[in-house]
Design an enzyme around this catalytic site. Sequence first.
Site, PDB file in Angstrom:
ATOM      1  N   ASP A 121     152.446  40.767  18.037  1.00 25.92           N
ATOM      2  CA  ASP A 121     153.327  41.603  18.843  1.00 25.92           C
ATOM      3  C   ASP A 121     154.309  40.667  19.548  1.00 25.92           C
ATOM      4  O   ASP A 121     153.885  39.718  20.204  1.00 25.92           O
ATOM      5  CB  ASP A 121     152.498  42.391  19.863  1.00 25.92           C
ATOM      6  CG  ASP A 121     153.374  43.178  20.812  1.00 25.92           C
ATOM      7  OD1 ASP A 121     154.288  43.848  20.333  1.00 25.92           O
ATOM      8  OD2 ASP A 121     153.125  43.101  22.029  1.00 25.92           O
ATOM      9  N   ASP A 166     149.973  49.100  21.312  1.00 26.38           N
ATOM     10  CA  ASP A 166     149.263  48.239  20.364  1.00 26.38           C
ATOM     11  C   ASP A 166     147.819  48.681  20.128  1.00 26.38           C
ATOM     12  O   ASP A 166     147.153  48.150  19.240  1.00 26.38           O
ATOM     13  CB  ASP A 166     149.249  46.790  20.873  1.00 26.38           C
ATOM     14  CG  ASP A 166     150.639  46.220  21.048  1.00 26.38           C
ATOM     15  OD1 ASP A 166     151.460  46.390  20.138  1.00 26.38           O
ATOM     16  OD2 ASP A 166     150.898  45.599  22.103  1.00 26.38           O
TER      17      ASP A 166
END
Length: 800
Positions: free
Chosen positions: A304, A551
């Site tokens: 990420d 996420d």
Amino acid sequence: MGQTASSTQPTPTGLTSAEVAERVAAGKTNANTDVKTKSVVQILREHTFTLFNLVNVALAALVAITGQYRNMTFMLVVIINLVIGVVQETRAKQMVDKLSILTAKKVRVLRDGAECELSVDDLVLDDLFMLQHGDQVPADAVVVAGGPLMDESLLTGESNQIEKHPGDELFSGSFVVAGAVTARVCRVGLDGYAARINAEAHYVKEVSSEILATLKMIIKYSTIALVPLGVGLFIRTLNMEGTTTTDAILSTVAAVVGMIPQGLVLLTSSVLAIATTRLGGKNVLVQQSYCVETLARVDTLCLDKTGTITSGAMEVTSMRAAGEDPYDEAACRDMLQCATTVMSANGADANETALAMLAFADEMGFVASPVVREVPFSSARKYSGCVTDDGRCLVVGAAQFVLREAYEDHKHEVQTFAPTERVLTIAEVESFGNNDDLVGRPHVLGYIGIRDEVRASAPETIRYFAEQGVNLKVISGDDPATVAAIAHDVGIEGAKNYVDASTLVTEQDMLDAVRTKSIFGRVTPQQKRSLVRALHQDGHVVAMTGDGVNDVLALKEADCSVAMAAGSAAARNVAEIVLADNDFAHMPEVVDEGRRSINNLQRSASLFLVKTVFSALLAVVCIVLPPYPFIPIQMTLISSAIIGIPSFVLALEPNHDLVTGDFLENVLRRSLPASAAIVVALILVQFVERIFGLTLEQGSTLSMYLTGIVGVALIVKISQPLTPLRCALVAFVVTMLLGGSLLFRDFFKLAPISGNMMLFLVVAGAGALALFLFLYGRLNGGSGKDDSVTSLVATLKERA
């Protein structure tokens, strides 16, 4: 249907106590919105009620019937293994829970006309709450007053900041970047935006571990085999002349216990517990110990961008003065002084861009000039400004909004900055209007480039994984071109090969993209999960890093998930690994611990499987040629000297080699030769026992020494190259075997060695060694090694 605001709207004084009580009674509270860690009871239940424990307890009960309690020492392994597993996982849970408590903040709420502070869980539908810069939205709400600038990156992955106005919705989990806001709760509990994403992560995630899968498979096959073998051996032994029920039970239990890899289970738990403890000392919290192994095996790492490659903060990276010489020192200093003054004037409500500018100015030694008027930042205007006490009207903001119709005259100057940079234009104007609008044509003083702050350790960490052959994928909600530029700066291979995930409509689109693209922009939370699933479908072992609610779904889907402590509680709670200091640079340390654990466990596990295999084969033989040559206490000496002690010593040595091959296949290639040699030698003992009329104790004594000879030979083989420590280990094993069998002969029910027995030991021992060395060379002979073990492992896994 989700909850919506009730018909009874709150007054400007907030809800009354009666209205709050009414909503609490109706269940309209904000409780249970996050993904929780496992409870202690759940952890205890998962570690206690296993097939491994059940089988061992049943065997211990049989031994207890005989009253021979010293033969129950094998239960110590079960108890220690249980304690290690429960303590390690509970400790990690408590540390992660503590992080959630430390990062939790109270919410300022209006009730009964007074301001009070409540926990997030105590909010109810229609509550009025107040937030300011840096606060996180506790529940979905509608703006009542104020025009805050919001950061929704933890929810969407996009780092763009969004201005909200009365009537707009605020989503739980987002942050106030600038301004202040009063909002009314419109959805609570599991109906909230973040809670709905978290709810999709409320499923049991199966542990992805080759070692754990191998252990479960061995225990399963052992359990299936031990019932018929145990019953057959018990009946056959009981029917022998002069054999009592106690003798038959002890002999059978010894055979069955040998078939269960108790020590391997304990060794695995211990090695991984030591690894998690070591990592804990480096601010790496491991919630699932087997993930240390999994991370060492991953071939694809999904990163990420925000919070992993970048820190989430901004930094000043370049500056240029307007005019012919962009690097004129006097012009650059005046520009920076003006920028510092503007940012400082609005410092009470500074966003990340302003904080970066102020930090840079402080580092360079600039001090803001006195001001008589502040012009706060607005996302609608895209600039902030001030008026100094000497009458200068200064403005800092986006070039298009500061320069307006003059932008085309300066566009070429703005475009000289890197694509990863946000360009701030510093200018002087004639004055500000009553609505803080710019008056007069701006005089450009210069430009400052600001970008997402790249973690200092990111390039080195990225390089490490690239060198290890790990494929890197960067996933973000931001513009793919910007993400690609940052990825290129930190050295990610194929960074220019990016895709806008909003164009990926079907599962096939996603599968094609993961095979050809490295950078994914504008990715939604659901698409992140789909991306991980597509990688799994393509045969990859996937690790995922992240810090936001956006996420969570991908973290739960990945084989190994890593979260930052500063991120959302949901991300921390679903991740197997939490980086307590938010430093991605710890990842290579986790991989090294995993490699040490796996490589050493593979070597040590071969010792344990020797006993498992030869015990099973010997049980079959002894149904035909009883009795079984060992009793449980004798197996304890063999297990401790040949297996337990050397395996623990070898398992804790440094070892950072790449993990290669299948765990079970690597172990069997080392263990099967020793098992075969031991079984052949012990069959010879059975015949000699009958031919020469040896007693049961004499047969057990010969069997134990022959097992020891082959066991020591295997230790020597797997200890190559022989270091001083390993030589000392071999010497200690030999001493322990001889010392135990000679000094404590009566305790272990062994017989003294006669001349004929010694002669047989020499001949049979030499033959067993020769057979072991031949088979070991055949199965481990490099490129020409036998493939039969590969076929065996494939068959076992297919039928498991």
